[in-house]
Scaffold this motif. Structure first.
Motif, PDB file in Angstrom:
ATOM      1  N   GLU A  70       9.702 -34.666   0.279  1.00  0.00           N
ATOM      2  CA  GLU A  70      10.035 -35.393   1.500  1.00  0.00           C
ATOM      3  C   GLU A  70      11.210 -34.707   2.171  1.00  0.00           C
ATOM      4  O   GLU A  70      12.198 -34.364   1.526  1.00  0.00           O
ATOM      5  N   THR A 112       8.493 -38.101  -3.637  1.00  0.00           N
ATOM      6  CA  THR A 112       8.243 -39.449  -3.117  1.00  0.00           C
ATOM      7  C   THR A 112       9.385 -40.074  -2.326  1.00  0.00           C
ATOM      8  O   THR A 112       9.216 -41.156  -1.776  1.00  0.00           O
ATOM      9  N   GLN A 113      10.533 -39.435  -2.274  1.00  0.00           N
ATOM     10  CA  GLN A 113      11.644 -40.056  -1.536  1.00  0.00           C
ATOM     11  C   GLN A 113      12.716 -39.036  -1.193  1.00  0.00           C
ATOM     12  O   GLN A 113      12.807 -37.980  -1.804  1.00  0.00           O
ATOM     13  N   HIS A 125       9.912 -37.729   9.157  1.00  0.00           N
ATOM     14  CA  HIS A 125       9.938 -37.243   7.785  1.00  0.00           C
ATOM     15  C   HIS A 125       8.515 -37.063   7.274  1.00  0.00           C
ATOM     16  O   HIS A 125       7.571 -37.615   7.819  1.00  0.00           O
ATOM     17  N   SER A 126       8.410 -36.240   6.247  1.00  0.00           N
ATOM     18  CA  SER A 126       7.103 -35.926   5.667  1.00  0.00           C
ATOM     19  C   SER A 126       6.794 -36.870   4.515  1.00  0.00           C
ATOM     20  O   SER A 126       7.688 -37.373   3.846  1.00  0.00           O
ATOM     21  N   HIS A 127       5.508 -37.092   4.322  1.00  0.00           N
ATOM     22  CA  HIS A 127       4.997 -37.807   3.160  1.00  0.00           C
ATOM     23  C   HIS A 127       4.048 -36.843   2.440  1.00  0.00           C
ATOM     24  O   HIS A 127       2.864 -36.776   2.774  1.00  0.00           O
ATOM     25  N   SER A 150       2.593 -37.081  -0.166  1.00  0.00           N
ATOM     26  CA  SER A 150       1.513 -37.795  -0.851  1.00  0.00           C
ATOM     27  C   SER A 150       0.208 -37.733  -0.070  1.00  0.00           C
ATOM     28  O   SER A 150      -0.867 -37.956  -0.628  1.00  0.00           O
ATOM     29  N   SER A 193       6.408 -46.834   4.631  1.00  0.00           N
ATOM     30  CA  SER A 193       6.710 -47.791   3.565  1.00  0.00           C
ATOM     31  C   SER A 193       7.713 -48.817   4.081  1.00  0.00           C
ATOM     32  O   SER A 193       8.287 -48.668   5.160  1.00  0.00           O
ATOM     33  N   ASP A 237      10.889 -47.101   4.646  1.00  0.00           N
ATOM     34  CA  ASP A 237      10.890 -46.371   5.918  1.00  0.00           C
ATOM     35  C   ASP A 237      11.231 -47.321   7.071  1.00  0.00           C
ATOM     36  O   ASP A 237      11.998 -46.975   7.972  1.00  0.00           O
ATOM     37  N   VAL A 296       6.164 -40.456  10.802  1.00  0.00           N
ATOM     38  CA  VAL A 296       5.857 -40.086   9.425  1.00  0.00           C
ATOM     39  C   VAL A 296       4.672 -39.126   9.474  1.00  0.00           C
ATOM     40  O   VAL A 296       3.636 -39.441  10.066  1.00  0.00           O
ATOM     41  N   ALA A 353       1.982 -36.667   7.405  1.00  0.00           N
ATOM     42  CA  ALA A 353       1.331 -36.362   6.127  1.00  0.00           C
ATOM     43  C   ALA A 353       0.149 -35.457   6.440  1.00  0.00           C
ATOM     44  O   ALA A 353      -0.903 -35.926   6.879  1.00  0.00           O
TER      45      ALA A 353
END
Length: 194
Positions: free
Chosen positions: A93, A118-119, A143-145, A147, A153, A156, A179, A181
């Protein structure tokens, strides 16, 4: 080799003349090539990793230069496309801030925080300091995820509200939080979360 320390000419030489690439291991690079390619077993593999990493670094730099000074009013896809390039292949992330002037033109883009798979820890105080340093009137956070799930989330959502409140204290408006992904991108502003 830390690719972020190389100038554009050096990166271009790595891409255009791969035969001259040194076999020194890549260090301090969060690029796609170092994250997804298998460990280098021979000189050719090492050179391939260097060329791909250099190409990604060049692409991010070119995209950053292309967005600087551009007015983002009415161009939400421009920001999304830029962020997809910026976060391509991210294995951790990463939190990025776009600083905008009063006319919604990009002043600067800064990768401010990097975390784990993950964070990542984001400190609103640091975002405020950089907003003041750039004399920004607006910011867009992203920000990137890694996953692959672009859905924000609860953490977030909480972070977005904290950033919005903190920035408002210094008269800077949080325009959006995105976000990313892979090729998916969720905008807090478009989904009513901001």
């Amino acid at each position: 080799m830390n690719l972020t320390l190389l100038d554009r000419a050096q990166l271009e030489a790595m891409v255009l003349e791969p035969s001259i690439v040194e076999t020194e291991p890549l260090r301090c690079s969060e690029s796609l090539a170092t994250d997804i390619l298998p460990p280098a077993a021979d000189g050719r593999s090492v050179r391939l990793r260097h060329v791909l990493a250099a190409a990604h670094e060049l692409l991010v730099r070119v995209a950053s230069q292309a967005i600087q000074g551009r007015c983002l009013l009415g161009s939400p896809n421009l920001v999304k496309d830029f962020l997809k390039v910026h976060f391509a292949g991210a294995e951790r992330e990463t939190f990025v801030v776009l600083f905008l002037d009063a006319h919604l033109r990009v002043i600067a883009v800064e990768e401010m925080f990097t975390g784990t798979l993950t964070q990542t820890s984001v400190y609103p105080r640091e975002v405020l300091k950089r907003a003041l340093a750039h004399n920004a009137a607006h910011v867009i956070c992203a920000h990137s995820h890694p996953s692959g799930d672009a859905q924000p989330s609860r953490a977030d959502e909480h972070l977005t509200q904290s950033l919005k409140s903190a920035l408002a204290c210094i008269d800077v408006r949080l325009m959006d939080h995105l976000v990313v992904a892979g090729s998916a991108c969720v905008s807090f502003a478009e989904t009513g979360l901001l």
